[in-house]
Design a protein around this motif. Structure first.
Motif, PDB file in Angstrom:
ATOM      1  N   ASN A 118       0.837  -1.198   0.000  1.00 32.95           N
ATOM      2  CA  ASN A 118       0.000   0.000   0.000  1.00 32.95           C
ATOM      3  C   ASN A 118       0.875   1.251   0.000  1.00 32.95           C
ATOM      4  N   GLN A 130      -9.169  10.198  -9.489  1.00 35.85           N
ATOM      5  CA  GLN A 130      -8.727   8.864  -9.057  1.00 35.85           C
ATOM      6  C   GLN A 130      -8.319   8.032 -10.276  1.00 35.85           C
ATOM      7  N   GLU A 134      -4.722   6.373 -11.098  1.00 38.02           N
ATOM      8  CA  GLU A 134      -4.547   4.953 -11.409  1.00 38.02           C
ATOM      9  C   GLU A 134      -3.784   4.763 -12.713  1.00 38.02           C
ATOM     10  N   PHE A 137      -0.175   5.118 -12.152  1.00 36.66           N
ATOM     11  CA  PHE A 137       0.497   4.038 -11.419  1.00 36.66           C
ATOM     12  C   PHE A 137       0.379   2.671 -12.095  1.00 36.66           C
ATOM     13  N   SER A 138      -0.577   2.541 -12.982  1.00 37.43           N
ATOM     14  CA  SER A 138      -0.883   1.206 -13.498  1.00 37.43           C
ATOM     15  C   SER A 138       0.259   0.605 -14.314  1.00 37.43           C
ATOM     16  N   ILE A 143      -3.316  -2.748  -9.881  1.00 37.15           N
ATOM     17  CA  ILE A 143      -3.816  -1.960  -8.757  1.00 37.15           C
ATOM     18  C   ILE A 143      -5.042  -2.642  -8.154  1.00 37.15           C
ATOM     19  N   THR A 145      -6.647  -1.383  -5.096  1.00 43.38           N
ATOM     20  CA  THR A 145      -7.539  -0.290  -4.708  1.00 43.38           C
ATOM     21  C   THR A 145      -6.799   1.035  -4.850  1.00 43.38           C
ATOM     22  N   SER A 146      -7.554   2.081  -5.000  1.00 42.50           N
ATOM     23  CA  SER A 146      -6.954   3.407  -4.978  1.00 42.50           C
ATOM     24  C   SER A 146      -7.948   4.372  -4.358  1.00 42.50           C
ATOM     25  N   ARG A 147      -7.432   5.448  -3.841  1.00 37.04           N
ATOM     26  CA  ARG A 147      -8.315   6.441  -3.216  1.00 37.04           C
ATOM     27  C   ARG A 147      -7.614   7.781  -3.187  1.00 37.04           C
ATOM     28  N   GLY A 161      -3.378  10.612  -1.529  1.00 34.67           N
ATOM     29  CA  GLY A 161      -4.174   9.424  -1.792  1.00 34.67           C
ATOM     30  C   GLY A 161      -3.414   8.147  -1.519  1.00 34.67           C
ATOM     31  N   ILE A 163      -2.560   4.056  -3.077  1.00 34.12           N
ATOM     32  CA  ILE A 163      -2.579   3.068  -4.153  1.00 34.12           C
ATOM     33  C   ILE A 163      -2.142   1.735  -3.562  1.00 34.12           C
ATOM     34  N   ARG A 164      -3.007   0.746  -3.675  1.00 32.93           N
ATOM     35  CA  ARG A 164      -2.598  -0.581  -3.217  1.00 32.93           C
ATOM     36  C   ARG A 164      -2.351  -1.465  -4.427  1.00 32.93           C
TER      37      ARG A 164
END
Length: 353
Positions: A118, A130, A134, A137-138, A143, A145-147, A161, A163-164
């Motif tokens: 995370n 969001q 993503e 980071f993708s 990924i 989850t993201s928030r 935020g 990024i998991r």
DNA sequence: TCCTATT
């Protein structure tokens, strides 16, 4: 649907305790679910009751802090039948309970490689969505989850935020690739690092958390989520709270069922009678209606034995009197579809001393 | 500068 660990990598996976393959039939990827975003005050019993309403449960576990016993807000459910797991996802995913919308999905095979994946991201452009985050980071992995955190009042991004990633190495690569970098057209570089470990909370933070998660919630089903309460008068909070969140209270249903409360066969709590449900009503509607008011330990829709249709009424058990009373006051006369519900404490004719 | 997803 997920590829299993047996996909052929000759790497150093599976140290010594393979999860499957023992007898060739232990593939639980289709029966084992992870449930996220559970209300903080949900207990193991409530958790089991909710997911047991779908079908036979092989095992389930609400994950709790080892020291404080506090729920960590997620859990696992293993059904006997893969069809029930599928049904649980279809009917319970997205269910609103109190201020949370729970997420129900298949659990990935447990492995050290998916832990601590995370990331905490700060310095994001306030305009970044969001989805855009993503996309950024993708490129480093899958990924989960993201928030993006938003200001509670204005709803505007706070520029931070989470990024998991599926795998920790993916998260590590993302840090290497993105920390200190400026996203496409951004004026400032972003900071990317591993998120704090949840178990890092100080005692003070825990106390604050206890106060907050126990503050009275709004009165009304399924709507606004105001979290703006002031800390309660310290004199009014301590004992009931501590009892509620202690390991004893969490596991206490078995030994002390019914003591001091109007008990039903379902266990300790306040039994509520709900009348004028539709023939199609199921347990989930009762969870949806009553969950927002507080701890619900059990729900039951009474059905005709032959048709399996609801006979027009059901029961809900709630742990706390004031929450039950609030639910009754709010839901009695509530219009559900074309019907107006009648809701009251169950009157017990049995067991007149 | 932290939302709570690995038993």
């Amino acid at each position: 649907m997920e590829s299993q660990v047996g996909g052929g990598p000759a790497g150093p996976a599976l140290p010594n305790g393979p999860l499957l393959g023992t007898n060739g039939a232990t593939d639980d990827s289709k029966t084992n679910l992870i449930v996220n975003y559970l209300p903080q005050n949900m207990t193991q019993d409530e958790f089991k009751s909710l997911f047991g309403s779908i079908g036979d449960i092989e095992s389930c576990k609400l994950v709790r802090d080892k020291i404080t016993g506090q729920s960590l807000g997620y859990g696992f459910v293993n059904y006997s039948d893969p069809n029930d797991a599928d049904k649980a996802i279809n009917t319970l995913n997205g269910l609103k309970l109190q201020t949370k919308t729970i997420k129900v999905s298949y659990a990935r095979p447990s492995s050290a490689s998916i832990r601590d994946a995370n990331l905490y991201v700060s310095g994001l452009p306030k305009t970044m969505s969001q989805k855009e985050m993503e996309q950024l980071f993708s490129q480093y992995g899958r990924i989960i989850t993201s928030r993006i955190l938003v200001d509670q009042v204005t709803g505007v991004s706070r520029g931070v935020g989470f990024i998991r990633f599926d795998k920790r190495i993916e998260a590590e690569e993302a840090i290497k690739g993105l920390n200190g970098q400026k996203p496409l057209g951004a004026a400032e570089p972003i900071t990317v690092k591993f998120a704090n470990n949840p178990s890092q909370k100080t005692g003070q933070a825990l106390l604050t958390h206890l106060y907050q998660s126990s503050a009275r919630r709004y009165a009304g089903p399924l709507h606004h989520q105001t979290q703006r309460f002031r800390p309660r008068d310290p004199q009014s909070s301590p004992l009931s709270l501590i009892a509620r969140f202690s390991p004893i209270a969490i596991d206490g249903m078995s030994g002390l069922a019914g003591v001091g409360l109007s008990g039903g066969a379902a266990g300790a709590g306040w039994c509520i009678f709900v009348y004028n449900l539709s023939p199609e009503a199921d347990e989930s509607v009762l969870w949806q209606l009553f969950g927002p008011f507080g701890a619900v330990t059990n729900v039951k829709v009474i059905r005709d034995f032959t048709t399996n249709k609801c006979k027009g009424f059901g029961f809900v058990t709630m742990t706390n009197y004031d929450e039950a009373a609030m639910a009754i006051a709010s839901l009695n006369g509530y219009r559900l579809g074309e019907r107006v519900l009648q809701v009251s404490f169950k009157t017990s004719k049995q067991h007149k001393a």
